[in-house]
Design an enzyme around this catalytic site. Structure first.
Site, short mmCIF file in Angstrom:
data_model
loop_
_atom_site.label_atom_id
_atom_site.label_comp_id
_atom_site.label_asym_id
_atom_site.label_seq_id
_atom_site.Cartn_x
_atom_site.Cartn_y
_atom_site.Cartn_z
N HIS A 15 7.49 64.65 65.06
CA HIS A 15 8.27 65.89 65.04
C HIS A 15 8.94 66.13 63.69
O HIS A 15 9.36 67.26 63.41
CB HIS A 15 9.28 65.91 66.19
CG HIS A 15 10.51 65.09 65.97
ND1 HIS A 15 10.67 63.81 66.46
CD2 HIS A 15 11.68 65.36 65.31
CE1 HIS A 15 11.86 63.34 66.13
NE2 HIS A 15 12.48 64.26 65.42
N ASP B 132 5.04 60.42 69.28
CA ASP B 132 6.02 60.88 68.30
C ASP B 132 5.99 60.02 67.05
O ASP B 132 7.03 59.71 66.46
CB ASP B 132 7.43 60.94 68.88
CG ASP B 132 8.35 61.85 68.05
OD1 ASP B 132 7.82 62.67 67.27
OD2 ASP B 132 9.58 61.74 68.17
N SER C 175 15.93 60.63 62.49
CA SER C 175 14.58 60.58 63.06
C SER C 175 13.58 60.07 62.04
O SER C 175 13.50 60.57 60.92
CB SER C 175 14.15 61.97 63.54
OG SER C 175 14.90 62.38 64.66
#
Length: 301
Positions: free
Chosen positions: A47, A77, A158
């Protein structure tokens, strides 16, 4: 004070080893962090890269390296970045094995939250085996066996590293679940298989079985006979799926898939990579106290 000093020394040592090996990522439509895992490779979240094909990574020493997206897998992911220059990346991190983590274990998160490069937070493994809905747009798809930690994570973390007390990276930070709750994709044998597929093919081919379940105990009498304490209790079998065509039913307790013991959803997913597509897959379940063997033929997801 002695305990605090030892804790501080451990966190400081992990930070010293990892800060220079975790980069800030700048893509056309997203930012985040990435971990150096090879001479020209970095691992981040799918993402973070989104639909982008290229970007830059920045390190705390001020160096900037152009990168391209070598492969992306929204269902885990994870995404693999490759440096466009021959040199420029620091030494790779050491990878650990998230399957060896225990609840309460110290972990350290390193990333670039809110644009603040080289940020370090520490906490513990709060829980294991969590499920995280993917951002792939496929309803019902989840990343299995996600690590939950109370190490503070914020936007920009992230793709960064979650490490154990020996500075071995055991997770790739992926989400903030709420106040004081962070989630990380585990680094384990399955992750390495995904990374290898991204490295080789740029994508991950997966087989589709069509079951949804949760870990459940095996009845004591059966456990003694088969040497198994837990299996995967099927909550749902998708109509028309390979599992449904094979005769699997909600309520079945899956014990083996591909002649290998299954204890949770990840145990099934490990059998569902590209080489399982259109290949007969034996499944053993406990149904109404009796062992039932079926043959499923997974299709491509």
């Amino acid at each position: 004070m002695d305990e605090l000093d030892a804790y501080s020394r451990t966190v400081s040592a992990v930070a010293a080893e990892l800060i220079g090996r975790v980069a800030a990522v700048r893509m056309s439509r997203g930012t985040g962090s990435a971990v150096v895992i090879g001479p020209d490779e970095l691992l981040t979240n799918a993402h973070v890269v989104g639909e982008g094909h290229s970007g830059h990574v920045d390190f705390v020493d001020g160096s900037e390296v152009p990168v391209r997206v070598a492969g992306s897998d929204p269902l885990s992911d994870l995404a693999l970045l490759r440096a466009r220059t021959v040199a420029g990346l620091p030494e790779p991190v050491r990878l650990g094995d998230a399957d060896r983590l225990v609840v309460g274990q110290l972990v350290v998160a390193v990333g670039n939250p809110l644009g603040l490069a080289g940020s370090v937070t520490a906490g513990v493994v709060s829980a294991l085996g969590r499920s995280l809905p993917t951002r792939s747009g496929q309803a019902g798809r989840v990343v299995e066996d996600v690590i939950q930690t109370d190490a503070a994570l914020n936007p920009g973390n992230s793709g960064g590293a979650l490490a154990d007390s020996h500075a071995r990276v055991v997770g790739i930070n992926t989400a903030v679940a709420g106040a004081g709750l962070g989630l990380a994709v585990p680094v384990n044998a399955t992750t390495l298989r995904i990374v290898d597929a991204l490295r080789t093919h740029g994508r991950v081919r997966r087989a589709y079985l069509g079951v949804v379940g949760r870990p459940a105990p095996v009845p004591a009498a059966v456990a003694e006979r088969c040497g198994r304490r837990t299996g995967l209790k099927l909550a749902e079998v998708i109509p028309g799926s390979p599992a449904a065509r094979a005769g699997l039913r909600p309520g079945d307790l899956v014990l083996d898939v591909g002649r290998r013991p299954v204890h949770d959803a990840q145990g099934v997913q490990r059998q569902l990579f590209g080489d399982a597509i259109n290949t007969p897959l034996p499944v053993t379940v406990l149904r109404n106290g009796a062992m039932v063997d079926v043959i499923a033929v997974p299709t491509e997801l």
